[in-house]
Design an enzyme around this catalytic site. Sequence first.
Site, PDB file in Angstrom:
ATOM      1  CG  HIS A   1      -4.052  -2.553   8.621  1.00 57.15           C
ATOM      2  ND1 HIS A   1      -4.200  -3.472   7.582  1.00 57.15           N
ATOM      3  CD2 HIS A   1      -3.772  -3.285   9.729  1.00 57.15           C
ATOM      4  CE1 HIS A   1      -3.987  -4.693   8.057  1.00 57.15           C
ATOM      5  NE2 HIS A   1      -3.737  -4.615   9.354  1.00 57.15           N
TER       6      HIS A   1
ATOM      7  CG  HIS B   1      -2.328   0.530   0.810  1.00 61.89           C
ATOM      8  ND1 HIS B   1      -3.456   0.278   1.546  1.00 61.89           N
ATOM      9  CD2 HIS B   1      -2.723   1.299  -0.238  1.00 61.89           C
ATOM     10  CE1 HIS B   1      -4.496   0.887   0.990  1.00 61.89           C
ATOM     11  NE2 HIS B   1      -4.086   1.513  -0.095  1.00 61.89           N
TER      12      HIS B   1
ATOM     13  CG  HIS C   1       2.732  -2.161   4.283  1.00 65.11           C
ATOM     14  ND1 HIS C   1       2.203  -3.402   4.093  1.00 65.11           N
ATOM     15  CD2 HIS C   1       3.238  -2.170   5.543  1.00 65.11           C
ATOM     16  CE1 HIS C   1       2.386  -4.140   5.178  1.00 65.11           C
ATOM     17  NE2 HIS C   1       3.014  -3.413   6.077  1.00 65.11           N
TER      18      HIS C   1
ATOM     19  CG  ASP D   1      -5.411  -5.519   4.735  1.00 62.74           C
ATOM     20  OD1 ASP D   1      -4.194  -5.326   4.956  1.00 62.74           O
ATOM     21  OD2 ASP D   1      -6.254  -4.608   4.853  1.00 62.74           O
TER      22      ASP D   1
ATOM     23  CG  ASP E   1      -4.899  -3.201   2.326  1.00 68.02           C
ATOM     24  OD1 ASP E   1      -3.987  -2.696   3.009  1.00 68.02           O
ATOM     25  OD2 ASP E   1      -4.974  -4.419   2.065  1.00 68.02           O
TER      26      ASP E   1
ATOM     27  CG  ASP F   1      -2.384   1.510   5.382  1.00 69.43           C
ATOM     28  OD1 ASP F   1      -2.565   1.110   4.208  1.00 69.43           O
ATOM     29  OD2 ASP F   1      -2.348   0.754   6.367  1.00 69.43           O
TER      30      ASP F   1
ATOM     31  CG  ASP G   1      -6.106  -0.667   4.704  1.00 70.98           C
ATOM     32  OD1 ASP G   1      -5.173  -0.046   4.155  1.00 70.98           O
ATOM     33  OD2 ASP G   1      -5.957  -1.757   5.293  1.00 70.98           O
TER      34      ASP G   1
ATOM     35  CD  GLU H   1      -0.171  -4.379   1.555  1.00 72.61           C
ATOM     36  OE1 GLU H   1       0.361  -5.491   1.639  1.00 72.61           O
ATOM     37  OE2 GLU H   1       0.427  -3.333   1.818  1.00 72.61           O
TER      38      GLU H   1
HETATM   39  N1  HDQ Z   1      -0.119  -0.454  11.476  1.00 71.40           N
HETATM   40  C1  HDQ Z   1       0.700  -1.550  10.976  1.00 71.40           C
HETATM   41  C2  HDQ Z   1       2.053  -1.046  10.544  1.00 71.40           C
HETATM   42  O1  HDQ Z   1       2.926  -1.886  10.281  1.00 71.40           O
HETATM   43  O2  HDQ Z   1       2.227   0.193  10.483  1.00 71.40           O
HETATM   44  C3  HDQ Z   1       0.847  -2.616  12.053  1.00 71.40           C
HETATM   45  N2  HDQ Z   1      -0.014  -3.692  11.599  1.00 71.40           N
HETATM   46  C4  HDQ Z   1       0.269  -5.051  12.083  1.00 71.40           C
HETATM   47  C5  HDQ Z   1       0.211  -5.110  13.572  1.00 71.40           C
HETATM   48  C6  HDQ Z   1       0.363  -6.560  14.008  1.00 71.40           C
HETATM   49  C7  HDQ Z   1       0.240  -6.676  15.517  1.00 71.40           C
HETATM   50  C8  HDQ Z   1      -1.064  -6.076  15.988  1.00 71.40           C
HETATM   51  C9  HDQ Z   1      -1.174  -4.642  15.513  1.00 71.40           C
HETATM   52  N3  HDQ Z   1      -1.039  -4.577  14.056  1.00 71.40           N
HETATM   53  C10 HDQ Z   1       0.027  -3.700  10.154  1.00 71.40           C
HETATM   54  C11 HDQ Z   1      -0.081  -2.244   9.854  1.00 71.40           C
HETATM   55  C12 HDQ Z   1       0.315  -1.869   8.460  1.00 71.40           C
HETATM   56  C13 HDQ Z   1      -0.628  -2.486   7.422  1.00 71.40           C
HETATM   57  C14 HDQ Z   1      -0.376  -1.946   6.047  1.00 71.40           C
HETATM   58  B1  HDQ Z   1      -1.544  -2.292   5.003  1.00 71.40           B
HETATM   59  O3  HDQ Z   1      -1.230  -1.692   3.743  1.00 71.40           O
HETATM   60  O4  HDQ Z   1      -1.714  -3.702   4.887  1.00 71.40           O
HETATM   61  O5  HDQ Z   1      -2.770  -1.705   5.461  1.00 71.40           O
HETATM   62 MN    MN Z   2      -3.287  -0.730   3.505  1.00 69.18          MN
HETATM   63 MN    MN Z   3      -4.332  -3.238   5.380  1.00 66.72          MN
END
Ligand code: HDQ
Ligand code: MN
Ligand code: MN
Length: 300
Positions: free
Chosen positions: A117, A92, A132, A225, A223, A119, A115, A268
Amino acid sequence: MYIFFVFFQAKPGTEHGPDALREGGLIKKLMGLGLDVHDYGDVGTPSHEDDHHFDLPVKNPKHVATASENIAADVYNVIKSGRTCLALGGDHSMAIGSIFGHSLAEPEHVVVWVDAHADINTPLTSSSGNMHGMPLSFLVKELQPYISKLPGFEFIKPCLSAKNIAYIGLRDVDPGERYIIEKLGIQSFSMSEVDRHGIKDVVEKAMHYLDPEGVKPIHLSFDIDALDPSLAPSTGTPVPGGLSIREGNYICEELAATGRLTCVDIAEVNPSLGNERDNLITVNSALSIITHCFGGRRQG
Ligand SMILES: N[C@@]1(C(=O)O)CN(C[C@@H]2CCCCN2)C[C@@H]1CCC[B-](O)(O)O
Ligand SMILES: [Mn+2]
Ligand SMILES: [Mn+2]
């Protein structure tokens, strides 16, 4: 005239997303809707050996910056020539370039971010360092005092205000993101609101909030997901309790029906995750989402 690009980004495996969608019959399906489709091919993104940033836990910043600049230029050219752009990721972080490129062509556009998330982590609030999880933070004007200047991102001019964004499908938001969403007052319809109000009301509320006059170009950043993992198992950060395919299709049908859907990201899809059946399920869900953005309707 519908155009689509394919991009790949830093997260391993997502670079195979576009080809998986092509092999799933994407072009044939879109042409079957009577659309004039042109595949602009992959946006090249040279990898950078020394691609890390000593001061911050940000992964592959130069790689993402180069890709984003190339994506922005291509998306701008496509939209400027009066076409609709379909951008296929890739992770993403692709939206940094696609939204910036869209804003250069149509500064008044709004963003519907579908999404699990948010992001919107900044390099400082991110716990993973994965870009992402940060794309919106590079684009939102109100966040700029808090964004560390990363090498290669000098080209980006923040192009969105918080009021130009609406989330649908959130169910895994980091503490730093929750703070940003509340502080900036970003309109967000999590899965709780989807359950409470139903998808029809959520889409109506989101669009009334973003564009009450019904005149602005729309950027849909979808996204995969956002969908329930049973519908999109081949993705990097699946979260249970997602949108049904009916809800996903409904969002796309409603945005398409405005006639102002100008750029669509599909991010994604990661065929390197899960088995062959998982890949097939994920690609078919993504194809359904895409076709309902471009005229496919369940009522025919
Ligand atoms: N906020 C996140 C980041 O890494 O910044 C943390 N998160 C995973 C994390 C796992 C443990 C429990 C809390 N969540 C994924 C997210 C990014 C997703 C990107 B997308 O493009 O898939 O939306
Ligand atoms: Mn995303
Ligand atoms: Mn996501």
